[in-house]
Scaffold this motif. Structure first.
Motif, PDB file in Angstrom:
ATOM      1  N   TRP A 129      95.404 -10.333 108.960  1.00  0.00           N
ATOM      2  CA  TRP A 129      96.015 -10.783 107.824  1.00  0.00           C
ATOM      3  C   TRP A 129      96.395  -9.644 106.807  1.00  0.00           C
ATOM      4  O   TRP A 129      95.804  -8.503 106.795  1.00  0.00           O
ATOM      5  CB  TRP A 129      94.969 -11.502 107.102  1.00  0.00           C
ATOM      6  N   PRO A 130      97.513  -9.664 105.996  1.00  0.00           N
ATOM      7  CA  PRO A 130      98.304 -10.702 105.748  1.00  0.00           C
ATOM      8  C   PRO A 130      99.765 -10.946 106.745  1.00  0.00           C
ATOM      9  O   PRO A 130     100.404 -11.977 106.443  1.00  0.00           O
ATOM     10  CB  PRO A 130      98.521 -10.543 104.253  1.00  0.00           C
ATOM     11  N   PHE A 131      99.810  -9.845 107.657  1.00  0.00           N
ATOM     12  CA  PHE A 131     100.672 -10.132 108.576  1.00  0.00           C
ATOM     13  C   PHE A 131     100.529 -11.256 109.486  1.00  0.00           C
ATOM     14  O   PHE A 131     101.747 -12.178 109.465  1.00  0.00           O
ATOM     15  CB  PHE A 131     100.905  -8.828 109.435  1.00  0.00           C
ATOM     16  N   SER A 132      99.221 -11.681 109.851  1.00  0.00           N
ATOM     17  CA  SER A 132      99.229 -12.697 110.700  1.00  0.00           C
ATOM     18  C   SER A 132      98.634 -13.858 109.749  1.00  0.00           C
ATOM     19  O   SER A 132      97.694 -13.521 108.980  1.00  0.00           O
ATOM     20  CB  SER A 132      98.104 -12.299 111.825  1.00  0.00           C
ATOM     21  N   LEU A 151     105.540  -3.270 106.776  1.00  0.00           N
ATOM     22  CA  LEU A 151     106.406  -4.303 105.838  1.00  0.00           C
ATOM     23  C   LEU A 151     107.187  -5.412 106.519  1.00  0.00           C
ATOM     24  O   LEU A 151     107.919  -5.028 107.320  1.00  0.00           O
ATOM     25  CB  LEU A 151     107.377  -3.453 105.032  1.00  0.00           C
ATOM     26  N   GLU A 152     106.844  -6.548 106.159  1.00  0.00           N
ATOM     27  CA  GLU A 152     107.457  -7.450 106.973  1.00  0.00           C
ATOM     28  C   GLU A 152     108.849  -7.563 106.850  1.00  0.00           C
ATOM     29  O   GLU A 152     109.690  -8.013 107.723  1.00  0.00           O
ATOM     30  CB  GLU A 152     106.898  -8.975 106.633  1.00  0.00           C
ATOM     31  N   ASN A 153     109.507  -7.154 105.693  1.00  0.00           N
ATOM     32  CA  ASN A 153     110.748  -7.480 105.461  1.00  0.00           C
ATOM     33  C   ASN A 153     111.431  -6.076 105.818  1.00  0.00           C
ATOM     34  O   ASN A 153     111.340  -5.035 105.399  1.00  0.00           O
ATOM     35  CB  ASN A 153     111.055  -7.683 103.958  1.00  0.00           C
ATOM     36  N   PRO A 154     112.395  -6.217 106.894  1.00  0.00           N
ATOM     37  CA  PRO A 154     112.941  -4.806 107.675  1.00  0.00           C
ATOM     38  C   PRO A 154     113.611  -4.171 106.574  1.00  0.00           C
ATOM     39  O   PRO A 154     114.434  -2.870 106.741  1.00  0.00           O
ATOM     40  CB  PRO A 154     113.638  -5.113 108.845  1.00  0.00           C
ATOM     41  N   GLU A 155     114.335  -4.876 105.632  1.00  0.00           N
ATOM     42  CA  GLU A 155     115.243  -4.096 104.600  1.00  0.00           C
ATOM     43  C   GLU A 155     114.441  -3.659 103.446  1.00  0.00           C
ATOM     44  O   GLU A 155     115.070  -2.930 102.640  1.00  0.00           O
ATOM     45  CB  GLU A 155     116.045  -5.376 103.764  1.00  0.00           C
ATOM     46  N   LYS A 156     113.150  -3.599 103.627  1.00  0.00           N
ATOM     47  CA  LYS A 156     112.378  -3.271 102.242  1.00  0.00           C
ATOM     48  C   LYS A 156     112.004  -1.606 102.604  1.00  0.00           C
ATOM     49  O   LYS A 156     111.765  -1.508 103.471  1.00  0.00           O
ATOM     50  CB  LYS A 156     111.187  -4.008 102.062  1.00  0.00           C
ATOM     51  N   LEU A 157     111.941  -0.780 101.359  1.00  0.00           N
ATOM     52  CA  LEU A 157     111.795   0.676 101.487  1.00  0.00           C
ATOM     53  C   LEU A 157     110.300   0.808 101.040  1.00  0.00           C
ATOM     54  O   LEU A 157     109.799   0.158 100.193  1.00  0.00           O
ATOM     55  CB  LEU A 157     112.763   1.422 100.528  1.00  0.00           C
ATOM     56  N   ALA A 158     109.681   1.711 102.134  1.00  0.00           N
ATOM     57  CA  ALA A 158     108.180   1.873 101.667  1.00  0.00           C
ATOM     58  C   ALA A 158     108.191   3.368 101.293  1.00  0.00           C
ATOM     59  O   ALA A 158     108.774   4.336 101.857  1.00  0.00           O
ATOM     60  CB  ALA A 158     107.087   1.820 102.613  1.00  0.00           C
ATOM     61  N   VAL A 159     107.506   3.693  99.860  1.00  0.00           N
ATOM     62  CA  VAL A 159     107.381   5.040  99.516  1.00  0.00           C
ATOM     63  C   VAL A 159     106.085   5.190  99.254  1.00  0.00           C
ATOM     64  O   VAL A 159     105.415   4.463  98.112  1.00  0.00           O
ATOM     65  CB  VAL A 159     108.292   5.256  98.251  1.00  0.00           C
ATOM     66  N   ILE A 160     105.478   6.097 100.079  1.00  0.00           N
ATOM     67  CA  ILE A 160     104.253   6.329 100.304  1.00  0.00           C
ATOM     68  C   ILE A 160     103.893   7.836  99.792  1.00  0.00           C
ATOM     69  O   ILE A 160     104.262   8.704 100.491  1.00  0.00           O
ATOM     70  CB  ILE A 160     103.541   5.856 101.451  1.00  0.00           C
ATOM     71  N   GLN A 161     102.867   8.113  98.767  1.00  0.00           N
ATOM     72  CA  GLN A 161     102.536   9.424  98.687  1.00  0.00           C
ATOM     73  C   GLN A 161     100.992   9.763  98.311  1.00  0.00           C
ATOM     74  O   GLN A 161     100.343   8.724  97.562  1.00  0.00           O
ATOM     75  CB  GLN A 161     103.439   9.982  97.242  1.00  0.00           C
ATOM     76  N   GLY A 162     100.615  10.685  99.031  1.00  0.00           N
ATOM     77  CA  GLY A 162      99.021  11.218  98.871  1.00  0.00           C
ATOM     78  C   GLY A 162      98.178  10.147  99.321  1.00  0.00           C
ATOM     79  O   GLY A 162      96.967   9.938  98.735  1.00  0.00           O
ATOM     80  N   LEU A 163      98.520   9.504 100.526  1.00  0.00           N
ATOM     81  CA  LEU A 163      97.590   8.526 100.892  1.00  0.00           C
ATOM     82  C   LEU A 163      97.261   8.875 102.586  1.00  0.00           C
ATOM     83  O   LEU A 163      98.195   8.957 103.453  1.00  0.00           O
ATOM     84  CB  LEU A 163      98.358   7.104 100.890  1.00  0.00           C
ATOM     85  N   ASN A 164      95.833   8.791 102.932  1.00  0.00           N
ATOM     86  CA  ASN A 164      95.818   9.211 104.390  1.00  0.00           C
ATOM     87  C   ASN A 164      94.910   8.130 104.819  1.00  0.00           C
ATOM     88  O   ASN A 164      93.831   7.638 104.294  1.00  0.00           O
ATOM     89  CB  ASN A 164      94.932  10.536 104.406  1.00  0.00           C
ATOM     90  N   ASP A 165      95.189   7.769 105.965  1.00  0.00           N
ATOM     91  CA  ASP A 165      94.203   6.905 106.775  1.00  0.00           C
ATOM     92  C   ASP A 165      94.322   5.521 106.368  1.00  0.00           C
ATOM     93  O   ASP A 165      92.931   4.837 106.078  1.00  0.00           O
ATOM     94  CB  ASP A 165      93.048   7.414 107.377  1.00  0.00           C
ATOM     95  N   TYR A 166      95.309   4.643 105.634  1.00  0.00           N
ATOM     96  CA  TYR A 166      95.135   3.534 105.124  1.00  0.00           C
ATOM     97  C   TYR A 166      96.316   2.441 105.891  1.00  0.00           C
ATOM     98  O   TYR A 166      96.912   3.039 106.725  1.00  0.00           O
ATOM     99  CB  TYR A 166      95.727   3.513 103.532  1.00  0.00           C
TER     100      TYR A 166
END
Lengths: 361, 361
Positions: A18-21, A310-325
């Protein structure tokens, strides 16, 4: 015509993803790796190379009948066996065995989960064929034991013995998921293997095992033994299936029977039961060990070891300063959670239901 | 008929709020607080209580003409002044001043940004009225200086002097955003105030100031002084506006003129220029100081000090083990970034454009 049959178990709800499944769209229906085929479809694709399509069955919950038809239009309606209630693997396997027996009392059956990942498909199919040949000639309940590549605590283990039957060895014990210290002992011992949940048997062997070890289930199905593979099967199952106990095939039969054999296999296998296992198996990882599921557009900065889904393949993820999440964005839920705390996800889902109702399940 | 006019500057692109704010939908058009009215609409609502609607002007970029019409249908087409190119505040203010002068050479004008938050509207409007009265009688360029409540490094400061004009004091200096040590000195001194970007003047005063301090701008607009407030204004602006230098009113005039006066105000003001300032001003915060923007459905665990902004109010955020992050989910972008690193967001947006083109701007 071949006597070989396949039963794919596809009724799980996969709440750990969850929440993918979602309850309405469990993980086996998801195209986790962006290949264009769901885990279920991949499983079907594999088996259809060695088993005639008309001999492939799916057992699933009634809830997922429509999804099954959509994802596997190759199957005839009669090849989708519907459970009216959620039970465990033993009733599911019994149902399929009774149905197949009514069609072909000499059937050899391979039973497989619908949500596992197989890397080396040719090697996998060779092993399945070896198992099918063994059970054609022998009253053996066969399981495939995966050669462990690490002291994994997320899997059950099978202990093999020195007693051989061709390439197969007799199984001594099945064990639940171990803690790390025990997993390390298992891993180093050389006689423990990962329990893949893949089983092979002749239909007569498994029916005999049910009668011996789970007589309440076989007695229940025997009530309708003339109805399987007829127009009356559906209503019989609707009425009687719910009386079956909630019990796994491992616990109900495999741990107790004395004709259980194992083939040691090494075809690259993963039970995609956890986000962590997805991270292990993910094919798209960057240099900082961020794994991307479906996500095709991403920018990461000062971030390592994340699972970004990200379920939507057109969506952009911008991730900064995050480890092992774990960062999972799917439908009407965004989940961000430490990888080490993924076991809490079920509770998050339960909390969401408590607070907001079922709309996020 | 009143001589009081209002000019709302609404041409900014607000890239610091990406991905919430986009080039095609800047922050002034966003309903950040879920009140049902955007920042722009709130600004309009405030002024319409003391200024006739027909005397309220918006200056914005051509790109946002349609959005303006949608958000402020109360305005006649002629009240939306369109800049053909992005310049800074000085050309914007000059354009509005020339237009209004052509309508009413005795006009008193209040100029306001469209993306600031005003808490105590009654107090705000009293102060604006004081300013309008002052500039009716005096050749003064007036600014509102906000009594600082903390040593904020995100704002510019105004230093006041002892020279009075009624309640107003003459301004000694304008300063850029200070570092923390300097901000602390400003805060404790008692003579420095936050530069609100709110200005008041008689139209003749500001036109005189342009002629004195920014003659290239006034010379350019003087070329078409008979065309303002006529059917020829639009084509004149299209041709000549792009020649204006990119310069702010603070730098171009306020810092140089010697008739600048300030009213010390305290109506609860914030320039929503940063996610951090949004966190400060957010009305919906939980006990762990997580601020929720638009987001109405959220579960947080072991998480403090985050800004959680989900554009879709029906979406659930589940956040675990995260402290002091910005989580912004809007359209086709999910951004997760440390609050202390929000100054990098502009770069993230630039990187996204470099890698994927303009679809995420």
């Amino acid at each position: 015509m071949t006597d070989n049959y396949c039963v794919i178990m596809g009724g799980g709800i996969g709440s750990r993803f969850w929440p993918f499944s979602r309850e309405t769209f469990p993980k086996q229906f998801l195209d986790f790796f962006g290949t264009g085929r769901s885990l279920l479809q991949l499983t079907f694709d594999h088996f259809s190379k060695i088993i005639p399509v008309e001999n492939i069955y799916i057992v699933t919950n009634e809830l997922y009948a429509e999804l099954m038809r959509e994802q596997l239009p190759e199957l005839h309606e009669s090849q989708i066996l519907l459970e009216p209630t959620r039970r465990n693997t033993a009733p599911c396997i019994a149902y399929a065995a009774y149905h197949i027996y009514a069609r072909n009392p000499k059937a050899n059956i391979v039973v497989a989960p619908s949500d596992h990942l197989i890397i080396n498909v040719d090697s996998f199919l060779r092993d399945v064929n070896k198992g099918l040949e063994l059970v054609r000639e022998n009253d053996a309940l066969v399981t495939l034991g995966v050669h462990p590549s690490r002291p994994e605590t997320g899997y059950g283990y099978i202990q093999s013995s020195d007693t051989k039957l061709g390439e197969f060895t007799k199984v001594k014990t099945f064990t639940e998921k171990p803690d790390y210290d025990l997993a390390k002992i298992f891993y180093e011992s050389g006689e423990f293997f990962w329990n893949s949940g893949l089983f092979l048997w002749n239909v007569q062997s498994i029916l005999a095992a049910f009668r011996k070890f789970l007589p309440d289930i076989s007695a229940r199905f025997d009530l309708g033994k003339d109805k399987f593979n007829t127009s009356e099967e559906r209503s019989f199952i609707k009425e009687h299936f719910p009386y079956c106990p909630n019990i796994s095939i491992d616990y109900g039969i495999m741990e107790k029977a004395d004709n259980v054999y194992m083939l040691c296999v090494d075809f690259g296998w993963a039970d995609l039961g956890t986000w962590g296992s997805l991270h292990e198996t993910a094919t798209v990882k960057d240099e900082e060990k961020n794994a991307f599921l479906k996500t095709s557009k991403a920018l990461t900065y000062e971030s390592t070891g994340n699972i970004i889904a990200l379920e939507n393949p057109e969506k952009l993820a911008v991730i900064q300063g995050l480890n092992d999440y774990i960062i999972a964005d799917s439908g009407n839920v965004l989940l961000i959670c430490k990888k080490e705390d993924e076991s809490k996800i079920k509770q998050f889902m339960a909390d969401a239901q408590m607070k907001y109702g079922k709309e996020f399940n």
